[in-house]
Design an enzyme around this catalytic site. Structure first.
Site, mmCIF file in Angstrom:
data_model
loop_
_atom_site.group_PDB
_atom_site.id
_atom_site.type_symbol
_atom_site.label_atom_id
_atom_site.label_comp_id
_atom_site.label_asym_id
_atom_site.label_seq_id
_atom_site.Cartn_x
_atom_site.Cartn_y
_atom_site.Cartn_z
ATOM 1 N N HIS A 87 -8.563 -4.232 7.738
ATOM 2 C CA HIS A 87 -7.506 -3.970 8.715
ATOM 3 C C HIS A 87 -6.502 -3.029 8.075
ATOM 4 O O HIS A 87 -6.635 -2.668 6.902
ATOM 5 C CB HIS A 87 -6.838 -5.266 9.205
ATOM 6 C CG HIS A 87 -6.078 -6.029 8.169
ATOM 7 N ND1 HIS A 87 -6.675 -6.565 7.055
ATOM 8 C CD2 HIS A 87 -4.753 -6.346 8.075
ATOM 9 C CE1 HIS A 87 -5.764 -7.192 6.324
ATOM 10 N NE2 HIS A 87 -4.595 -7.063 6.913
ATOM 11 N N HIS A 89 -3.094 -3.181 7.403
ATOM 12 C CA HIS A 89 -1.854 -3.510 6.695
ATOM 13 C C HIS A 89 -1.803 -2.790 5.347
ATOM 14 O O HIS A 89 -2.821 -2.666 4.662
ATOM 15 C CB HIS A 89 -1.726 -5.015 6.523
ATOM 16 C CG HIS A 89 -1.222 -5.712 7.754
ATOM 17 N ND1 HIS A 89 -1.242 -7.079 7.916
ATOM 18 C CD2 HIS A 89 -0.674 -5.218 8.903
ATOM 19 C CE1 HIS A 89 -0.731 -7.396 9.093
ATOM 20 N NE2 HIS A 89 -0.378 -6.293 9.712
ATOM 21 N N ASP A 91 -0.930 -3.379 2.325
ATOM 22 C CA ASP A 91 -1.408 -3.985 1.085
ATOM 23 C C ASP A 91 -2.926 -3.949 0.975
ATOM 24 O O ASP A 91 -3.488 -4.177 -0.098
ATOM 25 C CB ASP A 91 -0.892 -5.416 0.934
ATOM 26 C CG ASP A 91 -1.211 -6.304 2.119
ATOM 27 O OD1 ASP A 91 -1.027 -5.857 3.253
ATOM 28 O OD2 ASP A 91 -1.658 -7.456 1.910
ATOM 29 N N HIS A 92 -3.601 -3.605 2.063
ATOM 30 C CA HIS A 92 -5.056 -3.442 2.059
ATOM 31 C C HIS A 92 -5.483 -1.981 2.172
ATOM 32 O O HIS A 92 -6.504 -1.589 1.608
ATOM 33 C CB HIS A 92 -5.676 -4.220 3.222
ATOM 34 C CG HIS A 92 -5.526 -5.693 3.105
ATOM 35 N ND1 HIS A 92 -6.545 -6.515 2.700
ATOM 36 C CD2 HIS A 92 -4.458 -6.493 3.320
ATOM 37 C CE1 HIS A 92 -6.116 -7.766 2.673
ATOM 38 N NE2 HIS A 92 -4.844 -7.776 3.045
#
Length: 278
Positions: A87, A89, A91-92
């Site tokens: 996904h 976000h 932090d990913h």
């Protein structure tokens, strides 16, 4: 000291860098926090004996981390051939563009805005690289673009933020929706029943050895929280901040803003079903 076997999903200690299954190696990003737990798990996947690898969630835009992922592959004699995102976000996914520069790979994701290359990802797709097979499972709810990746050969599933290795995740309202999230949890549970999945490789936190137990816990937790929110609404706590203060009184206040997102999703879910008082 807690007994991991007694905890939901049987977590494998702390999240650490290193091999997790025969085909999955974790490279832990240096971004620990209350929301990211030990940090983002960047997964390096490869079929044994193959010189090609797939990376799931390069993580934050941290040059040292991104280069460590590349170095981990090279030290194992592998070349990274493809990048996938669970996904969008940050932090990913924030490091995906730079990671693509470092590796020369395409980036595949459900959200077209996150892709680099012509191919996206969607429910039912099969990603095959160097003998490795990943089956794409749409698991919206945490976000609308959330995907999980079923790794049949290891009887494992990579869940991004849909299921964490410790604690529970948020439904990131308004993009995330509770009804979709509950359906996604049931879909993942069906993998444990119908496809023999027993290992969860999460986006944060330790590997879970009991996938079915983790999914049952998540579903029970969501049902309990929803009942609490419904009761709070019936008692006159009708705004998200009011419900959070009432229902999450025992939770660290630093987590209340995140809890408020889930409460907004729960209130919306209840309103759609006409359950809370007007």
């Amino acid at each position: 000291m807690s007994d991991a076997a007694a905890l939901p999903g049987q977590p494998r200690g702390l999240a650490v860098s290193g091999p997790a299954t025969a085909r999955a190696v974790n490279v832990l990003a240096p971004n620990p926090s209350a929301m990211t737990l030990d940090g983002t798990n960047t997964w390096l996947l490869s079929e044994p004996g193959s010189d090609l690898a797939v990376v799931v969630d390069p993580g934050p835009l941290d040059e040292g981390h991104l280069r460590r992922v590349v170095a981990t592959a090279e030290e194992a004699g592998k070349r990274i051939a493809l990048t996938l995102l669970t996904h969008g976000h940050p932090d990913h996914a924030e490091g995906a563009g730079r990671f693509a520069e470092l590796t020369g790979t395409a980036v595949r994701a459900l959200d077209p805005a996150l892709r680099l290359g012509d191919e996206g990802l969607g429910e039912g797709d099969v990603v095959a690289v160097g003998g490795l097979e990943l089956r794409v499972v749409a698991t919206p709810g945490h976000t609308s673009d959330s995907l999980s990746f079923h790794l049949p050969a290891d009887r494992a599933v990579l869940t991004g933020d849909t299921v964490l290795g410790r604690g529970t995740t948020i439904v990131a309202h308004p993009d995330g929706r509770l009804g979709a999230y509950l359906d996604s949890l049931r879909r993942l549970r069906s993998l444990t029943v119908d496809d023999g999945v027993h290992t969860v490789l999460p986006g944060h936190g330790p590997v879970l050895e009991d996938a079915r137990g983790a999914l049952e816990f998540y579903l029970a937790h969501r049902a309990a929280r929803l009942a609490q929110v419904e009761a709070a609404a019936a008692d006159g706590h009708l705004t998200a901040p009011e419900v959070v203060a009432h229902v999450y009184a025992d939770v660290d206040r630093s987590l209340w803003p995140a809890a408020e997102l889930s409460v907004r999703a729960q209130l919306e879910y209840l309103r759609e079903r006409g359950l809370p008082p007007a």
